[in-house]
Design an enzyme around this catalytic site. Structure first.
Site, PDB file in Angstrom:
ATOM      1  N   HIS A 147       0.842  -1.203   0.000  1.00 52.54           N
ATOM      2  CA  HIS A 147       0.000   0.000   0.000  1.00 52.54           C
ATOM      3  C   HIS A 147       0.877   1.253   0.000  1.00 52.54           C
ATOM      4  O   HIS A 147       2.050   1.202   0.373  1.00 52.54           O
ATOM      5  CB  HIS A 147      -0.907   0.044   1.238  1.00 52.54           C
ATOM      6  CG  HIS A 147      -2.155  -0.778   1.111  1.00 52.54           C
ATOM      7  ND1 HIS A 147      -2.182  -2.115   1.433  1.00 52.54           N
ATOM      8  CD2 HIS A 147      -3.409  -0.459   0.685  1.00 52.54           C
ATOM      9  CE1 HIS A 147      -3.411  -2.587   1.222  1.00 52.54           C
ATOM     10  NE2 HIS A 147      -4.168  -1.610   0.758  1.00 52.54           N
ATOM     11  N   LYS A 169      -0.353   5.027   4.445  1.00 48.20           N
ATOM     12  CA  LYS A 169      -1.303   4.148   5.139  1.00 48.20           C
ATOM     13  C   LYS A 169      -0.871   3.981   6.600  1.00 48.20           C
ATOM     14  O   LYS A 169       0.295   3.725   6.889  1.00 48.20           O
ATOM     15  CB  LYS A 169      -1.400   2.791   4.431  1.00 48.20           C
ATOM     16  CG  LYS A 169      -2.441   1.869   5.065  1.00 48.20           C
ATOM     17  CD  LYS A 169      -2.809   0.711   4.163  1.00 48.20           C
ATOM     18  CE  LYS A 169      -3.718  -0.297   4.854  1.00 48.20           C
ATOM     19  NZ  LYS A 169      -5.011   0.278   5.263  1.00 48.20           N
TER      20      LYS A 169
HETATM   21  P1  NAD Z   1      -7.266   9.691   4.519  1.00 51.93           P
HETATM   22  O1  NAD Z   1      -6.320   9.984   5.651  1.00 51.93           O
HETATM   23  O2  NAD Z   1      -6.937  10.205   3.166  1.00 51.93           O
HETATM   24  O3  NAD Z   1      -8.740  10.228   4.897  1.00 51.93           O
HETATM   25  C1  NAD Z   1      -9.309  10.125   6.178  1.00 51.93           C
HETATM   26  C2  NAD Z   1     -10.129  11.366   6.409  1.00 51.93           C
HETATM   27  O4  NAD Z   1     -10.849  11.219   7.643  1.00 51.93           O
HETATM   28  C3  NAD Z   1      -9.265  12.635   6.551  1.00 51.93           C
HETATM   29  O5  NAD Z   1      -9.714  13.621   5.647  1.00 51.93           O
HETATM   30  C4  NAD Z   1      -9.477  13.031   7.998  1.00 51.93           C
HETATM   31  O6  NAD Z   1      -9.406  14.446   8.218  1.00 51.93           O
HETATM   32  C5  NAD Z   1     -10.888  12.489   8.247  1.00 51.93           C
HETATM   33  N1  NAD Z   1     -11.236  12.422   9.676  1.00 51.93           N
HETATM   34  C6  NAD Z   1     -10.421  12.139  10.729  1.00 51.93           C
HETATM   35  N2  NAD Z   1     -11.100  12.247  11.891  1.00 51.93           N
HETATM   36  C7  NAD Z   1     -12.376  12.584  11.563  1.00 51.93           C
HETATM   37  C8  NAD Z   1     -13.543  12.848  12.321  1.00 51.93           C
HETATM   38  N3  NAD Z   1     -13.547  12.796  13.663  1.00 51.93           N
HETATM   39  N4  NAD Z   1     -14.694  13.133  11.671  1.00 51.93           N
HETATM   40  C9  NAD Z   1     -14.717  13.227  10.313  1.00 51.93           C
HETATM   41  N5  NAD Z   1     -13.614  13.010   9.534  1.00 51.93           N
HETATM   42  C10 NAD Z   1     -12.470  12.677  10.154  1.00 51.93           C
HETATM   43  O7  NAD Z   1      -7.422   8.104   4.503  1.00 51.93           O
HETATM   44  P2  NAD Z   1      -7.990   7.170   3.326  1.00 51.93           P
HETATM   45  O8  NAD Z   1      -6.879   6.727   2.456  1.00 51.93           O
HETATM   46  O9  NAD Z   1      -9.191   7.808   2.711  1.00 51.93           O
HETATM   47  O10 NAD Z   1      -8.430   5.878   4.170  1.00 51.93           O
HETATM   48  C11 NAD Z   1      -9.346   5.992   5.248  1.00 51.93           C
HETATM   49  C12 NAD Z   1      -9.627   4.605   5.805  1.00 51.93           C
HETATM   50  O11 NAD Z   1     -10.275   3.801   4.799  1.00 51.93           O
HETATM   51  C13 NAD Z   1      -8.379   3.814   6.211  1.00 51.93           C
HETATM   52  O12 NAD Z   1      -8.680   3.072   7.376  1.00 51.93           O
HETATM   53  C14 NAD Z   1      -8.146   2.872   5.038  1.00 51.93           C
HETATM   54  O13 NAD Z   1      -7.460   1.690   5.387  1.00 51.93           O
HETATM   55  C15 NAD Z   1      -9.573   2.568   4.644  1.00 51.93           C
HETATM   56  N6  NAD Z   1      -9.790   2.108   3.273  1.00 51.93           N
HETATM   57  C16 NAD Z   1     -10.744   1.146   3.102  1.00 51.93           C
HETATM   58  C17 NAD Z   1     -11.081   0.729   1.841  1.00 51.93           C
HETATM   59  C18 NAD Z   1     -12.204  -0.281   1.692  1.00 51.93           C
HETATM   60  O14 NAD Z   1     -12.534  -0.674   0.545  1.00 51.93           O
HETATM   61  N7  NAD Z   1     -12.831  -0.696   2.797  1.00 51.93           N
HETATM   62  C19 NAD Z   1     -10.433   1.249   0.718  1.00 51.93           C
HETATM   63  C20 NAD Z   1      -9.449   2.242   0.914  1.00 51.93           C
HETATM   64  C21 NAD Z   1      -9.153   2.680   2.200  1.00 51.93           C
END
Ligand code: NAD
Length: 263
Positions: free
Chosen positions: A151, A155
């Site tokens: 990844h 991450k």
């Molecule tokens: P990222 O860091 O780009 O985005 C996360 C967002 O959440 C940020 O903008 C952050 O400011 C926000 N955030 C943090 N605290 C918050 C709160 N209290 N209220 C509202 N927003 C808040 O991360 P990402 O790459 O988008 O990944 C996020 C999660 O999704 C990770 O855990 C990742 O592993 C997971 N993910 C899952 C899948 C899936 O298919 N299930 C796919 C990709 C990523």
């Protein structure tokens, strides 16, 4: 024709939040009702769609919504999930890295509202988990199972939730789900590989949205099952499909297979 479901995107300015918002714009069954971000985020107040500005107040964002789609961090997911339970809003989350105690909190909230959690919303990754279970069942203990994931460098959690799900699929195929068999790191004088171990190795670098390889290593042969993501769009599409499927259901903790038509 029924009115489109009103969706709140939680983590709206994150990597996945941005993809989810873009996908909603192409989905006639769903409409972006609100965008929620972390308190103190510099994008609070920014306009992301006609009539939608980024909020940091969960109760306000959730009012009148049908379903939330969340990709954030475990603590934020649980806080916003509690607010969704209070507001009676269905909750789809793709956040990974939950501890056992945090998983119990997800299950507790699911007694009040429908909750769907998936470490991966890709149709083909969920098919990979099914293929992995089948392969583990048929190849048996003569083949050693190893999982490798790659990844992007930002991450936060390791190994990926998907790699852990694939390890679980190996264990299920072998007739159990014993997490004690996981080997997450190897260094130094490690001795012979324990029988039944499931190795999971983590790689990090660049901007890779996610790659997973499941290896079944036998004597003189090996089977490799590989999934590679080139973008995050398919995760977003799967999350939207899950949201449309979940809204209006009875409270409970749901898996992604039924929502993606794989059950
Ligand atoms: P990222 O860091 O780009 O985005 C996360 C967002 O959440 C940020 O903008 C952050 O400011 C926000 N955030 C943090 N605290 C918050 C709160 N209290 N209220 C509202 N927003 C808040 O991360 P990402 O790459 O988008 O990944 C996020 C999660 O999704 C990770 O855990 C990742 O592993 C997971 N993910 C899952 C899948 C899936 O298919 N299930 C796919 C990709 C990523």
């Amino acid at each position: 024709m029924t009115a489109p479901r009103r969706v709140v995107v939680v983590g709206a300015l994150g990597r996945m939040g941005e993809c989810v918002r873009a996908a909603i714009a192409d989905e006639p069954e769903l409409v972006l009702a609100a965008a929620l971000e972390a308190p103190g985020h510099p994008g609070i107040g920014e306009s992301v769609a006609p009539g939608v500005v980024v909020l940091d107040d969960a109760a306000k964002a959730l009012a009148g919504a049908d379903v939330a789609i969340d990709f954030t961090v475990p603590a934020a997911t649980l806080a916003n999930l509690r607010a969704a339970a209070d507001a009676g809003v269905a909750y789809v989350t793709g956040t990974t890295g939950f501890s056992e105690a945090e998983r119990a909190e997800l299950a507790a909230a699911a007694e009040r509202i429908p909750v769907l959690h998936a470490p991966n919303f890709s149709l083909s990754v969920n098919l990979l988990a099914w293929l992995t279970r089948q392969a583990a069942a048929r190849l048996g203990s003569a083949f050693d199972a190893e999982i490798v994931e790659l990844h992007h460098s930002a991450k936060r959690d390791a190994p990926s939730g998907t790699a852990l799900r694939l390890a679980e699929a190996v264990a299920e195929g072998r007739g159990g789900a014993d997490r004690d068999e996981l080997v997450l790191e190897r260094a130094g004088e490690i001795g012979a590989r324990p029988a039944g171990a499931i190795g999971v190795q983590t790689l990090r670098g660049g901007d890779c949205p996610g790659e997973h390889t499941v290896l079944f290593v036998g004597r003189g042969e090996r089977l490799e099952l590989i999934h590679r993501s080139a973008t995050r769009d398919h995760f977003a599409r799967g999350a939207l499909q899950a949201a449309a499927w979940l809204a209006g259901r009875a409270p409970g903790l749901y898996g992604v297979e039924a929502a993606l038509g794989l059950a």
